[in-house]
Design a protein around this motif. Structure first.
Motif, PDB file in Angstrom:
ATOM      1  N   ASP A  52      42.867  33.443  51.302  1.00 15.98           N
ATOM      2  CA  ASP A  52      41.509  33.502  50.734  1.00 15.98           C
ATOM      3  C   ASP A  52      41.056  34.945  50.532  1.00 15.98           C
ATOM      4  O   ASP A  52      40.417  35.268  49.532  1.00 15.98           O
ATOM      5  N   VAL A  53      41.382  35.819  51.487  1.00 15.64           N
ATOM      6  CA  VAL A  53      41.027  37.236  51.358  1.00 15.64           C
ATOM      7  C   VAL A  53      41.764  37.856  50.171  1.00 15.64           C
ATOM      8  O   VAL A  53      41.215  38.665  49.433  1.00 15.64           O
ATOM      9  N   ILE A  54      43.009  37.440  49.977  1.00 15.26           N
ATOM     10  CA  ILE A  54      43.822  37.983  48.887  1.00 15.26           C
ATOM     11  C   ILE A  54      43.372  37.438  47.537  1.00 15.26           C
ATOM     12  O   ILE A  54      43.293  38.177  46.555  1.00 15.26           O
ATOM     13  N   ARG A  55      43.055  36.147  47.491  1.00 12.25           N
ATOM     14  CA  ARG A  55      42.702  35.499  46.219  1.00 12.25           C
ATOM     15  C   ARG A  55      41.471  36.101  45.548  1.00 12.25           C
ATOM     16  O   ARG A  55      41.381  36.099  44.329  1.00 12.25           O
ATOM     17  N   VAL A  56      40.524  36.578  46.302  1.00 13.37           N
ATOM     18  CA  VAL A  56      39.291  37.096  45.705  1.00 13.37           C
ATOM     19  C   VAL A  56      39.466  38.485  45.105  1.00 13.37           C
ATOM     20  O   VAL A  56      38.604  38.942  44.356  1.00 13.37           O
ATOM     21  N   HIS A  57      40.585  39.131  45.402  1.00 21.00           N
ATOM     22  CA  HIS A  57      40.776  40.524  44.989  1.00 21.00           C
ATOM     23  C   HIS A  57      40.555  40.737  43.489  1.00 21.00           C
ATOM     24  O   HIS A  57      39.837  41.657  43.087  1.00 21.00           O
ATOM     25  N   HIS A  58      41.146  39.913  42.659  1.00 22.01           N
ATOM     26  CA  HIS A  58      41.037  40.123  41.210  1.00 22.01           C
ATOM     27  C   HIS A  58      39.633  39.842  40.679  1.00 22.01           C
ATOM     28  O   HIS A  58      39.304  40.261  39.581  1.00 22.01           O
ATOM     29  N   LYS A  59      38.801  39.178  41.451  1.00 17.31           N
ATOM     30  CA  LYS A  59      37.434  38.871  41.020  1.00 17.31           C
ATOM     31  C   LYS A  59      36.444  39.982  41.372  1.00 17.31           C
ATOM     32  O   LYS A  59      35.313  39.964  40.907  1.00 17.31           O
ATOM     33  N   LEU A  60      36.871  40.912  42.179  1.00 16.64           N
ATOM     34  CA  LEU A  60      35.971  41.951  42.668  1.00 16.64           C
ATOM     35  C   LEU A  60      35.751  43.040  41.630  1.00 16.64           C
ATOM     36  O   LEU A  60      36.642  43.344  40.834  1.00 16.64           O
ATOM     37  N   PRO A  61      34.574  43.656  41.666  1.00 19.35           N
ATOM     38  CA  PRO A  61      34.355  44.820  40.804  1.00 19.35           C
ATOM     39  C   PRO A  61      35.266  45.965  41.247  1.00 19.35           C
ATOM     40  O   PRO A  61      35.664  46.029  42.418  1.00 19.35           O
ATOM     41  N   PRO A  62      35.588  46.858  40.349  1.00 20.92           N
ATOM     42  CA  PRO A  62      36.526  47.943  40.673  1.00 20.92           C
ATOM     43  C   PRO A  62      36.181  48.707  41.948  1.00 20.92           C
ATOM     44  O   PRO A  62      37.072  49.074  42.710  1.00 20.92           O
ATOM     45  N   LYS A  63      34.915  48.937  42.208  1.00 17.67           N
ATOM     46  CA  LYS A  63      34.513  49.692  43.401  1.00 17.67           C
ATOM     47  C   LYS A  63      34.864  48.966  44.696  1.00 17.67           C
ATOM     48  O   LYS A  63      35.058  49.599  45.729  1.00 17.67           O
ATOM     49  N   GLU A  64      34.941  47.648  44.650  1.00 19.51           N
ATOM     50  CA  GLU A  64      35.218  46.862  45.849  1.00 19.51           C
ATOM     51  C   GLU A  64      36.709  46.618  46.078  1.00 19.51           C
ATOM     52  O   GLU A  64      37.116  46.222  47.169  1.00 19.51           O
ATOM     53  N   LYS A  65      37.535  46.860  45.071  1.00 20.92           N
ATOM     54  CA  LYS A  65      38.959  46.539  45.176  1.00 20.92           C
ATOM     55  C   LYS A  65      39.673  47.366  46.239  1.00 20.92           C
ATOM     56  O   LYS A  65      40.512  46.837  46.971  1.00 20.92           O
ATOM     57  N   GLU A  66      39.362  48.642  46.346  1.00 19.72           N
ATOM     58  CA  GLU A  66      40.014  49.475  47.364  1.00 19.72           C
ATOM     59  C   GLU A  66      39.654  48.994  48.769  1.00 19.72           C
ATOM     60  O   GLU A  66      40.509  48.940  49.654  1.00 19.72           O
ATOM     61  N   LYS A  67      38.393  48.638  48.977  1.00 19.29           N
ATOM     62  CA  LYS A  67      37.973  48.105  50.277  1.00 19.29           C
ATOM     63  C   LYS A  67      38.723  46.815  50.583  1.00 19.29           C
ATOM     64  O   LYS A  67      39.135  46.581  51.711  1.00 19.29           O
TER      65      LYS A  67
END
Length: 130
Positions: free
Chosen positions: A11-26
């Motif tokens: 679940d933590v991994i699946r949301v990665h592509h939905k995040l805004p660019p600023k949140e992807k590194e976090k």
């Protein structure tokens, strides 16, 4: 129990592509942290304590399939995520070489690659998301 644990990580991994660019590194840091401190140590210990090739008993189960998928998903995001887990590395190699799984993991199979920016943009457009 093992399947639910892998689902939590997935679940933590699946949301990665939905995040805004600023949140992807976090999120990448969170994936790495959760996998290497919470989930993978448990599976490494289970394999060590159990002393078998699989998580439950000595035959392939749904738990093994879920774990290999979670490992593959985590490695797609953080390539070094398995570095400290020798038993999981052996597990991954063993499960990945089961003929039907090996075929499924080959390029051109039914396994879908991780979503890229183009796919995400298309999905957002189709579903009227911003």
């Amino acid at each position: 129990m093992y399947v639910e644990g892998t689902r939590d990580l997935m679940d933590v991994i699946r949301v990665h592509h939905k995040l805004p660019p600023k949140e992807k590194e976090k999120n990448l840091a969170l994936i790495d942290e959760r996998a290497t401190t919470r989930y993978f140590p448990v599976y490494e210990k289970v394999l060590d304590d159990h002393g078998q090739d699989f998580l439950v008993g000595n035959q392939l189960t749904w738990a093994d399939i879920q774990l290999i998928e979670a490992i593959l998903m985590a490695e797609e995001k953080v390539s070094t995520v398995l570095d400290g887990f020798p038993l999981l590395q052996v597990f991954k190699a063993r499960i990945s070489n089961i003929p039907t799984i090996k075929k499924f993991l080959q390029p051109g199979s039914q396994r879908k690659p991780p979503p890229d920016e183009k796919l995400v943009a298309t999905a957002n457009r189709v579903f009227n998301r911003k």
